[in-house]
Design an enzyme around this catalytic site. Structure first.
Site, PDB file in Angstrom:
ATOM      1  N   CYS A   1      49.494  40.585  57.661  1.00  0.00           N
ATOM      2  CA  CYS A   1      50.414  40.178  56.581  1.00  0.00           C
ATOM      3  C   CYS A   1      51.764  40.882  56.643  1.00  0.00           C
ATOM      4  O   CYS A   1      52.704  40.477  55.955  1.00  0.00           O
ATOM      5  CB  CYS A   1      49.760  40.401  55.219  1.00  0.00           C
TER       6      CYS A   1
ATOM      7  N   HIS B   1      55.095  41.196  49.659  1.00  0.00           N
ATOM      8  CA  HIS B   1      54.070  40.314  50.226  1.00  0.00           C
ATOM      9  C   HIS B   1      53.190  39.776  49.100  1.00  0.00           C
ATOM     10  O   HIS B   1      52.675  40.540  48.278  1.00  0.00           O
ATOM     11  CB  HIS B   1      53.233  41.087  51.239  1.00  0.00           C
TER      12      HIS B   1
ATOM     13  N   ASN C   1      48.129  33.649  48.760  1.00  0.00           N
ATOM     14  CA  ASN C   1      48.504  34.581  49.825  1.00  0.00           C
ATOM     15  C   ASN C   1      48.596  33.799  51.138  1.00  0.00           C
ATOM     16  O   ASN C   1      47.572  33.385  51.681  1.00  0.00           O
ATOM     17  CB  ASN C   1      47.436  35.686  49.907  1.00  0.00           C
TER      18      ASN C   1
HETATM   19  O1  UT7 Z   1      47.095  40.191  52.295  1.00  0.00           O
HETATM   20  C1  UT7 Z   1      46.543  41.390  52.786  1.00  0.00           C
HETATM   21  C2  UT7 Z   1      46.438  42.379  51.722  1.00  0.00           C
HETATM   22  N1  UT7 Z   1      45.498  41.908  50.726  1.00  0.00           N
HETATM   23  C3  UT7 Z   1      45.483  42.433  49.542  1.00  0.00           C
HETATM   24  O2  UT7 Z   1      46.302  43.279  49.268  1.00  0.00           O
HETATM   25  C4  UT7 Z   1      44.418  41.980  48.567  1.00  0.00           C
HETATM   26  C5  UT7 Z   1      43.892  43.176  47.857  1.00  0.00           C
HETATM   27  N2  UT7 Z   1      42.804  42.986  46.925  1.00  0.00           N
HETATM   28  C6  UT7 Z   1      42.843  42.190  45.838  1.00  0.00           C
HETATM   29  O3  UT7 Z   1      43.727  41.403  45.627  1.00  0.00           O
HETATM   30  C7  UT7 Z   1      41.775  42.426  44.817  1.00  0.00           C
HETATM   31  O4  UT7 Z   1      41.079  43.588  45.150  1.00  0.00           O
HETATM   32  C8  UT7 Z   1      40.766  41.273  44.605  1.00  0.00           C
HETATM   33  C9  UT7 Z   1      41.476  40.092  43.984  1.00  0.00           C
HETATM   34  C10 UT7 Z   1      40.147  40.886  45.929  1.00  0.00           C
HETATM   35  C11 UT7 Z   1      39.699  41.732  43.624  1.00  0.00           C
HETATM   36  O5  UT7 Z   1      40.308  42.170  42.425  1.00  0.00           O
HETATM   37  P1  UT7 Z   1      40.029  43.629  41.854  1.00  0.00           P
HETATM   38  O6  UT7 Z   1      40.849  43.824  40.660  1.00  0.00           O
HETATM   39  O7  UT7 Z   1      40.181  44.601  42.952  1.00  0.00           O
HETATM   40  O8  UT7 Z   1      38.556  43.530  41.425  1.00  0.00           O
HETATM   41  P2  UT7 Z   1      37.784  44.667  40.664  1.00  0.00           P
HETATM   42  O9  UT7 Z   1      37.847  45.949  41.403  1.00  0.00           O
HETATM   43  O10 UT7 Z   1      38.197  44.706  39.236  1.00  0.00           O
HETATM   44  O11 UT7 Z   1      36.341  44.089  40.716  1.00  0.00           O
HETATM   45  C12 UT7 Z   1      35.707  43.917  41.923  1.00  0.00           C
HETATM   46  C13 UT7 Z   1      34.556  43.039  41.584  1.00  0.00           C
HETATM   47  C14 UT7 Z   1      33.506  43.023  42.661  1.00  0.00           C
HETATM   48  O12 UT7 Z   1      32.241  42.955  42.050  1.00  0.00           O
HETATM   49  P3  UT7 Z   1      31.352  44.268  41.862  1.00  0.00           P
HETATM   50  O13 UT7 Z   1      31.148  44.833  43.241  1.00  0.00           O
HETATM   51  O14 UT7 Z   1      32.135  45.168  40.976  1.00  0.00           O
HETATM   52  O15 UT7 Z   1      30.102  43.739  41.228  1.00  0.00           O
HETATM   53  C15 UT7 Z   1      33.772  41.701  43.333  1.00  0.00           C
HETATM   54  O16 UT7 Z   1      32.613  41.151  43.907  1.00  0.00           O
HETATM   55  O17 UT7 Z   1      35.067  41.733  41.438  1.00  0.00           O
HETATM   56  C16 UT7 Z   1      34.256  40.864  42.185  1.00  0.00           C
HETATM   57  N3  UT7 Z   1      35.032  39.739  42.602  1.00  0.00           N
HETATM   58  C17 UT7 Z   1      35.063  38.606  41.881  1.00  0.00           C
HETATM   59  N4  UT7 Z   1      34.506  38.268  40.709  1.00  0.00           N
HETATM   60  C18 UT7 Z   1      34.717  37.038  40.237  1.00  0.00           C
HETATM   61  C19 UT7 Z   1      35.783  39.574  43.690  1.00  0.00           C
HETATM   62  N5  UT7 Z   1      36.309  38.349  43.714  1.00  0.00           N
HETATM   63  C20 UT7 Z   1      35.867  37.730  42.605  1.00  0.00           C
HETATM   64  C21 UT7 Z   1      36.061  36.441  42.068  1.00  0.00           C
HETATM   65  N6  UT7 Z   1      35.473  36.151  40.890  1.00  0.00           N
HETATM   66  N7  UT7 Z   1      36.817  35.525  42.700  1.00  0.00           N
END
Ligand code: UT7
Length: 363
Positions: free
Chosen positions: A126, A268, A298
Site C-alpha cells: 500500500c 493511504h 482500500n
Molecule cells: O492497507 C494496508 C494497511 N491496512 C490497514 O491499515 C488496516 C488496519 N486494520 C484495520 O483497519 C482494523 O484493524 C480492522 C477494520 C481490520 C478491524 O477493526 P478494529 O477496530 O481493529 O477491530 P477491534 O480491534 O475493535 O476488534 C477486532 C475484532 C476481532 O474479533 P475478536 O478477535 O476480538 O473476537 C475481529 O475478528 O473485530 C472482529 N472483526 C469484525 N467483526 C465484525 C474484524 N472484522 C470484522 C467485521 N465485522 N467485518
C-alpha cells in the site's frame, strides 16, 4: 530497530519532479457492504463496517479485468491530463500483478504505445505509489530522466478471500496515475521532502503465505486458505498509526512546513479511524483532510492517487497549496511526501479492454 529512512530534501530553488497530469481508472461495478456480506455469508453488518472502517461501498473489477487493464486506463488518463507527452520511464506500483512473471509494467507500456522505454513493477504494497513517486523524483533530480509516468494499480478482489470478514469488506479495486516532469521546487505539483522506510520484522502481519518461492504453488500445504491475502488487522492498525505519524512528521520537517500550514492531508485510505488518528496526532484540522474511503474502500497502492484524481477534492484545494501525503502497507513499509497541490485537471478513463486476458473466477 535502527532507522535510516531515505530522505530527499533540497533547498527551495532546485530541480524536482512536478506533477503535470493526473489520471484515474475505476471499474464501473459499485458493490455495497450488504452485497459483500451476502456474497461471503459474513458474520458482520453494514453498521459495523461503516463505524469501524468508514467504508460504505467499493468498486470490484469484473471477471477478466486485470490490474494491467486498470493501469492502462489510469496511465492513458494521466497522459491526456498532461497534454499527451511521451514519458521516458514507466513505473507501476502494484501488489497484484497480472502474472508472477513477467512484470506487468512492460505490457502496460506496450499498450500505451510506449515500447522501448524502461518499464518495471515496484512492490511496496500500500506504500507503492509513494515509493514509486519517490523513485521518479530521484530519477528527475539526478538528471537521468525528464518525464516519468507513475501508475499505481491493484485488484485486491483477486487475492482476498470473500469468506474472510476481516479483509473482504475492506478492499476495492482501482488505479491512479500521475505524470511527473522536470520543474522547479515550490511550483504547483512540485514534490518536496520525501521519507521512506521499512520494517521486515512485521512481514507476517500482511501476507499471502503460499505461491512464492518460500512455499511454491505446486507444493501441497496444510493451510487451505494459504493462497489468500491475510492481514492481522489490529496489529497493523497500531503500526500504521505509529509509522504514518512519524514518517509524515519527518517529511514536514524536511520541507520546513508547520503542520498548520498544510491545506491538504491525504493518507493511504486503509481505515477512516487510522486517518483521523494520524491527522489528530500531527495537528491537522479536519477541514484540511481529504479522502474517499467511504466510496472506494482500500484500493491499496492506488488509494493516494485516486484521492489526487478526485474532482471533489480538486474543487476544494487550490494549485500550489501545501499537501502532505502519507502511506503505510505490507512489508512493513511506509512513505510520506510533501507536495505543492498540482495545477492539473484530473482525467478519468474506463478499464482498457484486453481481448486475450484470461478470465478469472469471480462468482
Ligand atoms: O492497507 C494496508 C494497511 N491496512 C490497514 O491499515 C488496516 C488496519 N486494520 C484495520 O483497519 C482494523 O484493524 C480492522 C477494520 C481490520 C478491524 O477493526 P478494529 O477496530 O481493529 O477491530 P477491534 O480491534 O475493535 O476488534 C477486532 C475484532 C476481532 O474479533 P475478536 O478477535 O476480538 O473476537 C475481529 O475478528 O473485530 C472482529 N472483526 C469484525 N467483526 C465484525 C474484524 N472484522 C470484522 C467485521 N465485522 N467485518
Amino acid at each position: 530497530m535502527t532507522e535510516t529512512p531515505l530522505t530527499l530534501t533540497r533547498p527551495a530553488d532546485t530541480t524536482t519532479a512536478v506533477i503535470t497530469g493526473i489520471g484515474a481508472c475505476l471499474p464501473p461495478r459499485v458493490v455495497d457492504n450488504d452485497t459483500v456480506i451476502a456474497r461471503g455469508g459474513l458474520r458482520t453488518d453494514d453498521t459495523w463496517i461503516r463505524e469501524r472502517t468508514g467504508i460504505a461501498r467499493r468498486r470490484h473489477a469484473d471477471a477478466g479485468t486485470s490490474t494491467g487493464d486498470l493501469a492502462v486506463g489510469a496511465g492513458r488518463a494521466a497522459l491526456a491530463s498532461a497534454g499527451d507527452p511521451r514519458p521516458e520511464t514507466l513505473l507501476l506500483a502494484t501488489g497484484t500483478p497480472d502474472h508472477p512473471c513477467p512484470a506487468t509494467a512492460p505490457a502496460v507500456a506496450h499498450r500505451l504505445g510506449l515500447d522501448g522505454i524502461p518499464a518495471f513493477d515496484l512492490s511496496a504494497v500500500c506504500s507503492g505509489f509513494l515509493y514509486a513517486l519517490a523513485m521518479a523524483t530521484a530519477l528527475i533530480r539526478a538528471g537521468s530522466c525528464g518525464t516519468v509516468l507513475v501508475i499505481a494499480s491493484d485488484t485486491y478482489t483477486t487475492i482476498v478471500n470473500p469468506l474472510d470478514r476481516e479483509t473482504a469488506p475492506i478492499f476495492g479495486d482501482g488505479a491512479g496515475a500521475v505524470l511527473v516532469t522536470t520543474g522547479q521546487a515550490g511550483e504547483p505539483g512540485a514534490v518536496g521532502a520525501v521519507d521512506l522506510g521499512s520494517d521486515g520484522g512485521g512481514a507476517d502481519l500482511i501476507t499471502i503465505p503460499y505461491g512464492g518461492s518460500r512455499h511454491p504453488r505446486h507444493l501441497p500445504g496444510t493451510d487451505p486458505d494459504g493462497h489468500f491475502f491475510r492481514m492481522r488487522g489490529r496489529a497493523v492498525y497500531a503500526q500504521a498509526v505509529r509509522h504514518m505519524t512519524r514518517s509524515a512528521g519527518t517529511a514536514l520537517r524536511g520541507a520546513g512546513w508547520a503542520p498548520d500550514t498544510v491545506r491538504a492531508f491525504v493518507g493511504h485510505q486503509a481505515n477512516q479511524r487510522i486517518l483521523d488518528s494520524v491527522a489528530d496526532r500531527l495537528g491537522i484540522e479536519p477541514a484540511h483532510r481529504f479522502g474517499n474511503i467511504g466510496e472506494l474502500g482500500n484500493t491499496a497502492a492506488a488509494s493516494i492517487p485516486l484521492v489526487l484524481a478526485d474532482p471533489a477534492v480538486h474543487a476544494r484545494v487550490k494549485p500550489g497549496e501545501r499537501a502532505l501525503l502519507t502511506a503505510f502497507g505490507g512489508g512493513l513499509t511506509w512513505a510520506s511526501a510533501t507536495l505543492h497541490w498540482p495545477d492539473a485537471e484530473p482525467v478519468s478513463e474506463r478499464p482498457a479492454d484486453h481481448p486475450s486476458a484470461s478470465s478469472r473466477s469471480d462468482s
